[in-house]
Design a protein around this motif. Structure first.
Motif, PDB file in Angstrom:
ATOM      1  N   GLU A   1       0.826  -1.204   0.000  1.00 16.85           N
ATOM      2  CA  GLU A   1       0.000   0.000   0.000  1.00 16.85           C
ATOM      3  C   GLU A   1       0.861   1.255   0.000  1.00 16.85           C
ATOM      4  O   GLU A   1       0.514   2.265  -0.618  1.00 16.85           O
ATOM      5  CB  GLU A   1      -0.940  -0.012   1.213  1.00 16.85           C
TER       6      GLU A   1
ATOM      7  N   ASP B   1      -3.000  -2.043  -8.960  1.00 13.77           N
ATOM      8  CA  ASP B   1      -4.023  -1.567  -8.042  1.00 13.77           C
ATOM      9  C   ASP B   1      -5.321  -2.340  -8.262  1.00 13.77           C
ATOM     10  O   ASP B   1      -5.365  -3.317  -9.016  1.00 13.77           O
ATOM     11  CB  ASP B   1      -4.218  -0.051  -8.174  1.00 13.77           C
ATOM     12  N   GLU B   2      -6.389  -1.903  -7.600  1.00 16.79           N
ATOM     13  CA  GLU B   2      -7.634  -2.660  -7.639  1.00 16.79           C
ATOM     14  C   GLU B   2      -8.381  -2.526  -8.967  1.00 16.79           C
ATOM     15  O   GLU B   2      -9.365  -3.233  -9.215  1.00 16.79           O
ATOM     16  CB  GLU B   2      -8.555  -2.212  -6.493  1.00 16.79           C
TER      17      GLU B   2
ATOM     18  N   LYS C   1      -6.363  -7.765  -4.298  1.00 12.76           N
ATOM     19  CA  LYS C   1      -5.535  -7.115  -3.277  1.00 12.76           C
ATOM     20  C   LYS C   1      -4.582  -8.112  -2.634  1.00 12.76           C
ATOM     21  O   LYS C   1      -4.983  -9.191  -2.201  1.00 12.76           O
ATOM     22  CB  LYS C   1      -6.420  -6.480  -2.211  1.00 12.76           C
TER      23      LYS C   1
END
Length: 344
Positions: free
Chosen positions: A101, A246-247, A268
């Motif tokens: 993150e 990323d998502e 994730k």
């Protein structure tokens, strides 16, 4: 002065000045709110993503790395490298919540910086070829441009990184690369054993992972994503590529049926692994380096952070001697000085 919505860069020199010389990049184009895609970014029909060729139920393998030394897990890794060239890993040793993150945040923070600050790292202004902010590959020469910006960081030493890498993302990227080395070594150990290469000595390790480059990729939302690409079809020249996305997601992998393309879902904590050209050559074709591409997105900005694991530029790349020692015919010549890898 920034072009207006009524002046959508019909003049290529105006586009190059705005995107390259002024350092606005594709992010700057996206933020203008253009209603039409500049013609320079419109890809030929054969390069656009044809949705009819997407395999709806296709899925690349997902491998749990918590027991990576288990023979069944090792076999699944080698099978994925042989049959697909791509797989995703979960329960790896790269910390998820903090490290991954943090890298995503650092990527967004770099691209949020003022244009004049980012432009200090452009080809024209960077103090080192090992640090490069850019867009597409060679915008002055390409027939159709790709809808992305990037910061490319070639790792030489921590001292050089501390001196030259942008401070807003330096520590996060360095930490990500260091922590990723654990899983890279695990994967290479398994893949080499799959070739009956039981020992990775210092020379072999240098050949497999003697240099590393990472890219912070930024794909701004696009006014007409069906007409362009984030990255066109390509294979990586690396040994392995480790991709953090990323998502939102965006990569597609060429399937085994020729023109079929399989989406790589964004999950994730998962890392995407793919075999590069160098490992295909070193494995004498047993592991596959597969074409892949990235679509543009019409509603959201997207980032990805690949690590390209390579031999050193001075190393000769060819089928491993252990594979040809018993009479196996080499199907590749030896090569020197692979070019820098494409950006995922």
């Amino acid at each position: 002065m920034a072009p207006t919505l009524a002046d959508p860069f019909n003049d290529s020199s105006a586009l190059i000045d705005f995107v390259i010389n002024q350092g606005n990049g594709v992010k700057g184009l996206s933020e203008l709110g253009l209603k039409a895609l500049p013609k320079q970014y419109i890809q030929p029909l054969e390069e656009r993503m044809c949705m009819t060729n997407i395999v709806p139920q296709g899925s690349i393998p997902i491998i749990d790395m918590s027991k990576w030394e288990d023979p069944k897990v090792a076999k699944s890794i080698c099978d994925a490298a042989s049959e697909w060239g791509f797989f995703q890993i979960v329960n790896h040793d790269v910390p998820i919540e903090v490290l991954l993150e943090n890298v995503k945040d650092a990527t967004y923070n770099f691209f949020k910086m003022p244009v004049e600050v980012k432009n200090k790292y452009s080809k024209e202004h960077s103090s080192s070829n090992n640090v490069r902010f850019g867009t597409s590959f060679t915008p002055q020469a390409e027939n159709a441009l790709e809808w992305k910006d990037y910061l490319s960081l070639f790792y030489v030493s921590e001292e050089e990184a501390s001196a030259l890498w942008p401070s807003i993302c330096r520590e996060q990227v360095l930490d990500y690369m260091k922590k990723s080395e654990v899983v890279i070594k695990q994967l290479l150990q398994v893949l080499m054993k799959g070739l009956n290469v039981d020992e990775i000595d210092e020379a072999k390790e240098s050949l497999l992972m003697g240099s590393m480059r990472t890219n912070l990729n930024y794909y701004p939302k696009c006014p007409n994503p069906k007409l362009t690409v984030g990255v066109g079809r390509h294979s990586d020249v690396s040994t392995l590529t480790i991709l953090l996305q990323d998502e939102i997601g965006g990569p597609f992998v060429r399937g085994n049926e020729g023109d079929d393309w399989i989406h790589v879902p964004a999950i994730k904590g998962f890392l995407v692994i793919n075999v590069g050209d160098a490992l295909q050559i070193m494995s004498n074709g047993r592991y596959r380096s597969v074409e892949h591409r990235v679509v543009a997105n019409g509603s959201k900005n997207r980032i990805s952070v690949p690590i390209f694991v390579n031999a050193r530029p001075i190393d000769m790349i060819g089928p491993l001697p252990e594979l040809v020692a018993n009479g196996e015919k080499p199907i590749y010549k030896h090569y020197l000085d692979f070019r820098s890898p494409p950006i995922l």
